[in-house]
Design an enzyme around this catalytic site. Sequence first.
Site: not given
Ligand SMILES: NC(=O)c1ccc[n+]([C@@H]2O[C@H](COP(=O)([O-])OP(=O)(O)OC[C@H]3O[C@@H](n4cnc5c(N)ncnc54)[C@H](OP(=O)(O)O)[C@@H]3O)[C@@H](O)[C@H]2O)c1
Length: 281
Positions: A164-165, A177, A181
């Site tokens: 989640s987040s 979003y 979450k």
């Molecule tokens: N970034 C932050 O600061 C943050 C903070 C709190 C929570 N989160 C949560 O943490 C998780 C990971 O975030 P992140 O920022 O590390 O993500 P990210 O860098 O955007 O990476 C997302 C990953 O998921 C894959 N993906 C995205 N959409 C997809 C789909 N429809 N089907 C299959 N694969 C998919 C992407 O590959 P492809 O694009 O090739 O599909 C990639 O491998 C998420 O749930 C996000 O909401 C993130």
Amino acid sequence: MFDRVSDLDDGGAVDSGQGARGRPGVRGKRVLVTGGTRGLGEQIVRLLAAEGARVATCARTGGDLEALRGSLAGPAGEHLFTRALDVTEPERLEEFVAASAERFGGLDGVVASAGGSRGRSLELADADDWLATWELNVGHTARLVRAALPYLRTAGGGSVVVISSISGWKPGPNAQYGSAKSAQIHLAASLARELGPDGIRVNAVSPGSMLIPGRRWDRMRTEDPEMFAAFAQAELPGGEPVAPHEVARVVAFLLSDWSSGISGANLPVDRAQNAPSPDGY
Ligand SMILES: NC(=O)c1ccc[n+]([C@@H]2O[C@H](COP(=O)([O-])OP(=O)(O)OC[C@H]3O[C@@H](n4cnc5c(N)ncnc54)[C@H](OP(=O)(O)O)[C@@H]3O)[C@@H](O)[C@H]2O)c1
């Protein structure tokens, strides 16, 4: 607590009074992680593989999955099972879960890490943006757990981790979003009760703003250092956003039997961050 340091290194030999189910790590665990090619998902896959788990992961971009496999040396790369798919396509996701279980001879855990947001503020996001954001975060998580259920039951139980987040309980921009979450946190709590009788634990992990190379906060740090400093000063008591590998360690712990007492929880991994973005509120 340990007789020898090697008791930890070999992933076993710690007498917790629970036999094999009392092992501290993830060695030998069969785990499926969605969205494992970038950001947090990649760090989870790399950590689990390095610790001796058998890992399946998916993403939409096949080339990134190949690159990930190529970068994992030795048995870790050999054990990695990948498939290019969109997690919002129910049949493709269900097929992948079944294929992973067949490849590994079962499943012990799943991690719903793929997630994100579509659209912007209320007036700049249409119904499709809300629906797409819901499907990517909540819909895919629910269907993943449902598809994995028969295999987790056959294994005598297992661990589900829902990424989640901080945005799931602290207000911030892009309500679609935060709403999705928030729903993931509720999903984990409810499914923990529903699946508890099968020995299946379900927990949410809520990262704070993660510092991921090339992504939003990292770009802000290099492109607008003053804004980043103001963000850190106002919202990040530790002075730095949390790193994805720090979150991955918590996920690995929740997949391990040492977290056997934790289910239905939402674990923030945010170093006491306040608001989820520099935009305030
Ligand atoms: N970034 C932050 O600061 C943050 C903070 C709190 C929570 N989160 C949560 O943490 C998780 C990971 O975030 P992140 O920022 O590390 O993500 P990210 O860098 O955007 O990476 C997302 C990953 O998921 C894959 N993906 C995205 N959409 C997809 C789909 N429809 N089907 C299959 N694969 C998919 C992407 O590959 P492809 O694009 O090739 O599909 C990639 O491998 C998420 O749930 C996000 O909401 C993130």
